[in-house]
Write a protein that holds these residues in place. Structure first.
Motif, PDB file in Angstrom:
ATOM      1  N   ASP A   1      33.776   5.690 -49.838  1.00 18.27           N
ATOM      2  CA  ASP A   1      32.766   4.672 -50.164  1.00 18.27           C
ATOM      3  C   ASP A   1      33.205   3.297 -49.674  1.00 18.27           C
ATOM      4  O   ASP A   1      32.416   2.549 -49.096  1.00 18.27           O
TER       5      ASP A   1
ATOM      6  N   ARG B   1      25.226   4.979 -54.120  1.00 18.70           N
ATOM      7  CA  ARG B   1      26.385   4.153 -54.441  1.00 18.70           C
ATOM      8  C   ARG B   1      26.579   3.029 -53.423  1.00 18.70           C
ATOM      9  O   ARG B   1      27.130   1.983 -53.752  1.00 18.70           O
ATOM     10  N   ILE B   2      26.144   3.259 -52.188  1.00 18.45           N
ATOM     11  CA  ILE B   2      26.418   2.339 -51.094  1.00 18.45           C
ATOM     12  C   ILE B   2      25.290   1.332 -50.882  1.00 18.45           C
ATOM     13  O   ILE B   2      25.529   0.209 -50.433  1.00 18.45           O
TER      14      ILE B   2
ATOM     15  N   ARG C   1      26.080   9.588 -52.078  1.00 22.39           N
ATOM     16  CA  ARG C   1      26.723   8.373 -51.541  1.00 22.39           C
ATOM     17  C   ARG C   1      25.715   7.266 -51.264  1.00 22.39           C
ATOM     18  O   ARG C   1      26.020   6.092 -51.479  1.00 22.39           O
TER      19      ARG C   1
END
Length: 264
Positions: free
Chosen positions: A73, A101-102, A98
């Protein structure tokens, strides 16, 4: 009589244990490993959906997966620090969260997966035009041609997890096509597994990719440069060095070296 094959998109695909362990690691890291500072509410939702229980995995399994997910990440975050509205392409990521989260509100993301997984993920995908799903087989490289429409757009391709386990022949073919067809400065983030030893050449200070096979043969990809750990800002560079150093020391470990490449 011709029979039509159908499947129920509400029924989850048969994800591998390693993939489910990755979901569990992200979902329960904030409770089990608070020192990592890792939190993923989307993974918690996915764990409930897939009926993935924390008790089904040991802490020895989950902690390295959570730590590695956080490191990846941070490497991806660094790419989008340099290119806030860039493009990431995840190759056969399975039940990975992901993007959630990104996401910085500007970036664009495409997950490429097998048709069965894409059909299951589509109704559960993030509701934003900046996220897209595309179906392909692991042996298909036609999606690379579509990147011509994104010419000049900073792009990061992630080939981690199951993609790295396709075997030397498939990875070799991918690296060849990446060398021939990717635009300059496109970046790739790959796993160098114990059975797939991707490493930089050392002669004359070169840092292009070499693929070392178990039979002793070596393939070189001079158009793909291996980024050095020192290319990252600190303290990220120190964490990448430490993680890769541990992976080199534990050669029989299932946790591979992280290889960051750039098309030159």
């Amino acid at each position: 009589m011709k029979m039509k094959m159908t499947f129920n998109v509400d029924q989850a695909p048969s994800f591998a244990r390693r993939e489910l362990a990755g979901v569990a690691a992200c979902a329960y890291a904030s409770d089990a490993f608070p020192d990592l500072g890792f939190h993923d509410e989307e993974a918690r939702h996915l764990a409930r959906l897939l009926e993935v229980e924390r008790a089904g995995f040991t802490e020895q399994e989950l902690r390295p997966l959570a730590a590695r997910a956080r490191l990846v990440d941070d490497v991806v975050h660094d790419f989008f620090r340099r290119h806030p509205d860039g493009l990431a392409i995840g190759l056969f990521t399975g039940p990975c969260t992901r993007f959630s989260r990104i996401d910085n509100g500007l970036l664009h993301w495409i997950d490429i997966d097998v048709p069965r997984v894409v059909a299951w993920k589509r109704p559960r995908a993030p509701r934003t035009p900046r996220y897209a799903l595309a179906a392909a087989s692991p042996g298909c490289d036609h999606w690379i041609d579509q990147l011509s429409e994104a010419r000049g757009w900073p792009t990061l391709i992630l080939g981690l997890g199951l993609f790295s386990q396709l075997g030397p022949e498939r990875i070799s073919a991918f690296l060849t096509q990446a060398s021939l067809r990717l635009e300059r400065d496109v970046e790739l983030l790959l796993d160098a597994t114990p059975c797939l030893r991707l490493r930089p050449a050392t002669a004359r200070g070169a840092r292009h990719v070499e693929l070392h096979r178990d039979d002793g043969t070596v393939e070189t990809f001079p158009w793909l440069r291996v980024l050095h750990d020192d290319d990252y800002p600190e303290p990220l560079g120190a964490r990448v060095r430490a993680t890769n150093g541990l992976a080199r020391f534990l050669r029989k470990s299932r946790f591979p070296i992280l290889r960051h490449l750039r098309r030159v």
